[in-house]
Motif scaffolding. Structure first.
Motif, PDB file in Angstrom:
ATOM      1  N   THR A 130       0.807  -1.220   0.000  1.00 55.64           N
ATOM      2  CA  THR A 130       0.000   0.000   0.000  1.00 55.64           C
ATOM      3  C   THR A 130       0.841   1.272   0.000  1.00 55.64           C
ATOM      4  N   ASP A 136       4.235   3.749  -1.041  1.00 57.55           N
ATOM      5  CA  ASP A 136       4.879   4.101  -2.311  1.00 57.55           C
ATOM      6  C   ASP A 136       6.385   3.871  -2.228  1.00 57.55           C
ATOM      7  N   GLN A 159      -7.579   1.857   7.346  1.00 59.54           N
ATOM      8  CA  GLN A 159      -8.131   3.126   7.826  1.00 59.54           C
ATOM      9  C   GLN A 159      -8.809   2.992   9.189  1.00 59.54           C
ATOM     10  N   ASP A 206      -4.191   5.251   8.007  1.00 55.44           N
ATOM     11  CA  ASP A 206      -4.525   6.166   6.920  1.00 55.44           C
ATOM     12  C   ASP A 206      -3.648   7.411   7.001  1.00 55.44           C
ATOM     13  N   ILE A 259      -0.383   4.174   3.711  1.00 48.90           N
ATOM     14  CA  ILE A 259      -1.130   4.084   2.459  1.00 48.90           C
ATOM     15  C   ILE A 259      -0.755   5.253   1.555  1.00 48.90           C
ATOM     16  N   SER A 260      -0.588   4.960   0.277  1.00 49.15           N
ATOM     17  CA  SER A 260      -0.529   6.001  -0.749  1.00 49.15           C
ATOM     18  C   SER A 260      -1.719   5.800  -1.675  1.00 49.15           C
ATOM     19  N   TYR A 261      -2.493   6.856  -1.905  1.00 52.49           N
ATOM     20  CA  TYR A 261      -3.640   6.766  -2.798  1.00 52.49           C
ATOM     21  C   TYR A 261      -3.275   7.131  -4.239  1.00 52.49           C
ATOM     22  N   ARG A 262      -1.998   7.395  -4.512  1.00 53.40           N
ATOM     23  CA  ARG A 262      -1.583   7.851  -5.841  1.00 53.40           C
ATOM     24  C   ARG A 262      -0.526   6.948  -6.481  1.00 53.40           C
ATOM     25  N   GLN A 298      -6.302  -2.483  -3.902  1.00 54.82           N
ATOM     26  CA  GLN A 298      -6.288  -1.050  -4.204  1.00 54.82           C
ATOM     27  C   GLN A 298      -7.681  -0.521  -4.541  1.00 54.82           C
ATOM     28  N   MET A 333      -9.386   0.444  -1.413  1.00 55.13           N
ATOM     29  CA  MET A 333      -8.793   1.658  -0.856  1.00 55.13           C
ATOM     30  C   MET A 333      -9.280   2.900  -1.601  1.00 55.13           C
ATOM     31  N   ALA A 334      -9.407   2.793  -2.926  1.00 52.58           N
ATOM     32  CA  ALA A 334      -9.874   3.925  -3.725  1.00 52.58           C
ATOM     33  C   ALA A 334     -11.326   4.273  -3.379  1.00 52.58           C
ATOM     34  N   GLU A 342     -11.300   6.076  -0.085  1.00 48.32           N
ATOM     35  CA  GLU A 342     -10.824   7.455  -0.238  1.00 48.32           C
ATOM     36  C   GLU A 342     -11.929   8.336  -0.800  1.00 48.32           C
TER      37      GLU A 342
END
Length: 298
Positions: A26, A28, A189, A194, A202-205, A212, A215-216, A219
């Motif tokens: 999760t 980066d 989360q 989070d 977590i990285s959402y990008r 994933q 997770m998206a 978000e």
């Protein structure tokens, strides 16, 4: 002051090592410096935590530091996803040891003004050290070869402090330990992982990885039903409290409790339960302490 950490590790080598691990975790890793350190989780397809790890990006490998007993299962999981990737996954359970050097204690050779991850010679061999917050302030995780243990420990500041003291400090500071608190199987989360939480992982990008999509969605909604809280358990009676026990409020299950230390425990708790609310866990009375105002040092 330092504490031995029961832990394991995986060494990932090969030309595709960074991209391969990036596609599983999760955090980066690709965006981290070399050397660098990223907290992360490995999720199932439902977005639930299978393993929490700290990933060290180094010049020749990726080192995944996990809790004791978790390396074998994580290695098996990673190997299932190797198709054309040029990677090798090696479990190193007997080769490496780790201690946490508490904030304020020094390690000869460590450059306080330097990067978050450093390697240098200590006790007759090369050690790997990373800045890690386990107590509410930043200390150092020191990794060394087992055969150098006696020499390395002899060079550390102060005496060994038991793991129970580390647990007491981290719980008081509101910092989860996914394995020791029994939070495996939850959404990141829900237990402080989070962005903006005490242990962001977590990285959402960063692109696709297992879990994933969930997770998206989270978000986009910006909400989960649970979050990380702390319980103050009546007196010292909670010392024998079962980790994972249900938390009751008004006769309904509203969460699960983590490891208890010195009358405090972290918990996965329904968000509608207010600060100061009285709940029951394991037949004991406890008071909810929300963690929003608890300061954390990364």
């Amino acid at each position: 002051m330092w504490t031995s950490l029961p832990s394991g590790g995986l060494r990932i080598t090969g030309a595709d090592r960074v991209d391969f691990v990036q596609g599983q975790m999760t955090g980066d890793l690709r965006g981290a410096p070399t050397p660098g350190l990223v907290a992360c989780t490995f999720l199932n397809v439902r977005g639930q935590i299978e393993t929490f790890a700290r990933a060290y990006r180094r010049t020749d490998d990726v080192y995944l530091h996990v809790d004791a007993g978790e390396a074998e299962a994580l290695a098996a999981r990673l190997k299932r996803y190797i198709i054309f990737d040029q990677v090798e996954v090696k479990d190193v359970p007997d080769d490496l040891r780790c201690v946490h050097v508490w904030p304020g204690a020094s390690v000869a050779g460590w450059n306080e003004a330097g990067p978050d991850v450093q390697t240098f010679e200590l006790g007759g061999g090369v050690v790997l050290i990373g800045r890690v917050n386990r107590t509410g302030a930043t200390g150092l995780d020191l990794h060394y070869l087992t055969r150098h243990e006696e020499a390395v420990l002899a060079l550390l500041d102060g005496e060994e402090t038991p793991l129970s003291a580390l647990d007491t400090a981290r719980i008081a500071a509101g910092i989860p330990d996914i394995a020791r608190d029994g939070f495996t199987g939850t959404l990141p989360q829900e237990v402080g992982l989070d962005l903006g939480g005490p242990l962001p992982a977590i990285s959402y990008r960063k692109g696709c990885y297992v879990g994933q999509e969930i997770m998206a969605r989270l978000e986009a909604r910006g909400n989960t039903r649970y979050h990380l809280a702390r319980l103050s358990i009546e007196g010292q009676a909670g010392q024998g409290l079962t980790r994972g026990a249900d938390i009751l409020h008004g006769g309904k299950v509203v969460g699960q409790v983590g490891l208890n230390a010195d009358g405090l425990a972290l918990a996965r708790l329904r968000k509608e339960i207010a600060d100061g609310a009285e709940v029951e866990v394991g037949g004991l009375s406890a008071t909810v302490q929300l963690l929003n105002a608890v300061p954390h040092t990364t």
